[in-house]
Design a protein around this motif. Structure first.
Motif, PDB file in Angstrom:
ATOM      1  N   GLY A   1     -19.067 -10.484   5.287  1.00 29.33           N
ATOM      2  CA  GLY A   1     -18.003 -11.369   4.839  1.00 29.33           C
ATOM      3  C   GLY A   1     -16.717 -11.153   5.606  1.00 29.33           C
ATOM      4  N   SER A   2     -15.752 -11.990   5.304  1.00 24.16           N
ATOM      5  CA  SER A   2     -14.488 -12.001   6.038  1.00 24.16           C
ATOM      6  C   SER A   2     -13.549 -10.885   5.614  1.00 24.16           C
ATOM      7  N   VAL A   3     -13.903 -10.103   4.573  1.00 25.54           N
ATOM      8  CA  VAL A   3     -13.007  -9.042   4.098  1.00 25.54           C
ATOM      9  C   VAL A   3     -12.985  -7.849   5.058  1.00 25.54           C
TER      10      VAL A   3
ATOM     11  N   GLN B   1      -9.385  -4.416   7.555  1.00 21.62           N
ATOM     12  CA  GLN B   1      -8.502  -5.032   6.571  1.00 21.62           C
ATOM     13  C   GLN B   1      -8.383  -4.151   5.323  1.00 21.62           C
ATOM     14  N   PRO B   2      -7.260  -4.248   4.596  1.00 20.80           N
ATOM     15  CA  PRO B   2      -7.031  -3.380   3.431  1.00 20.80           C
ATOM     16  C   PRO B   2      -8.152  -3.416   2.396  1.00 20.80           C
ATOM     17  N   GLN B   3      -8.704  -4.592   2.115  1.00 22.64           N
ATOM     18  CA  GLN B   3      -9.761  -4.670   1.101  1.00 22.64           C
ATOM     19  C   GLN B   3     -10.993  -3.896   1.536  1.00 22.64           C
ATOM     20  N   PHE B   4     -11.314  -3.948   2.839  1.00 24.46           N
ATOM     21  CA  PHE B   4     -12.477  -3.212   3.341  1.00 24.46           C
ATOM     22  C   PHE B   4     -12.219  -1.716   3.295  1.00 24.46           C
ATOM     23  N   LYS B   5     -10.972  -1.305   3.529  1.00 26.78           N
ATOM     24  CA  LYS B   5     -10.643   0.118   3.415  1.00 26.78           C
ATOM     25  C   LYS B   5     -10.905   0.613   1.993  1.00 26.78           C
TER      26      LYS B   5
END
Length: 241
Positions: free
Chosen positions: A103-105, A115-119
């Motif tokens: 996904g784009s996260v 990206q912060p959400q993936f972190k």
């Protein structure tokens, strides 16, 4: 009368000289046959011994492969149970144990910065995942933990290869870096983790045959057991037989 006696003596002498020669020839033939039989018997015994050795080796490798396949099944089971109730957006391959973040996260379009959400997802995922993969009962069987970066088919293959490699490196740098929260077995992980970029070589398709670009842009976590080495040794034994 004298001539007749001479002919008889001459004939007797010829016969006497013939039989020793024939006997020597016959003895030689018998010795050759015996030697041939001895060599044949020796070769058969050597062949049987070699076959027995090869069978023992094959039995050993088969038992090792069965053991390692059992270990893989146990790891996959533990991974599935660990993340069964998780809210993480991941998919677990029930056959290999590979885990897919898609996904784009993960990253911005064309970017390799996490990206912060993936972190946040990695911070939740890594401690649980490593606790399974490098648990004391499994760590001696695990030879490598692989972080794979994958892209969609937008752009050239070489561009996507570099991008996927950079993304995989970004993930490894982050989970081993000082900014990542502490977790168990970090030092062991450093010795076994690798980052690979796969470009667009393994796209995920939609049911209609088109490319699912959102799912194709992904990061996968895989583990390798030492069964690859066992398989190579087994193939060498088979080829030598």
């Amino acid at each position: 009368m004298l001539k007749k006696n001479r002919r008889i003596l001459s004939s007797t002498a010829a016969e006497e000289s013939f039989w020793p020669s024939f006997t020597d020839l016959l003895t030689t033939i018998i010795l050759v046959i015996l030697l041939f039989l001895i060599i044949t018997l020796f070769l058969r015994q050597s062949q049987l011994y070699r076959l027995e050795q090869q069978q023992e080796e094959l039995d050993y490798y088969q038992s090792r492969i069965e053991q390692l396949m059992g270990v893989r099944a146990e790891i996959v089971r533990d991974i599935s149970q660990t993340f069964a109730q998780s809210d993480l957006d991941i998919e677990v391959d029930q056959r290999t144990g590979a885990i897919r973040f898609s996904g784009s996260v993960l990253f911005g379009f064309g970017k390799d910065k996490i990206q912060p959400q993936f972190k946040e997802e990695l911070e939740e995922f890594i401690p649980e995942y490593i606790n399974v993969i490098l648990a004391p009962e499994y760590r001696d069987h695990v030879s490598e933990i692989v972080v794979e970066g994958h892209t969609d088919d937008v752009g050239s293959y070489m561009y996507n290869l570099e991008l996927s490699q950079q993304r995989a490196h970004s993930v490894v740098r982050y989970i081993l870096g000082d900014d990542f929260p502490e977790y168990e077995y970090r030092d062991i992980l450093k010795e076994r983790i690798t980052a690979n970029g796969r470009s667009e070589s393994n796209l995920i398709m939609n049911p209609d045959g088109s490319v699912n670009r959102d799912k194709s842009r992904r990061v996968e976590f895989k583990f390798r057991l030492k069964d690859d080495e066992v398989m190579e040794e087994m193939l060498e034994v088979i080829n030598a037989s």
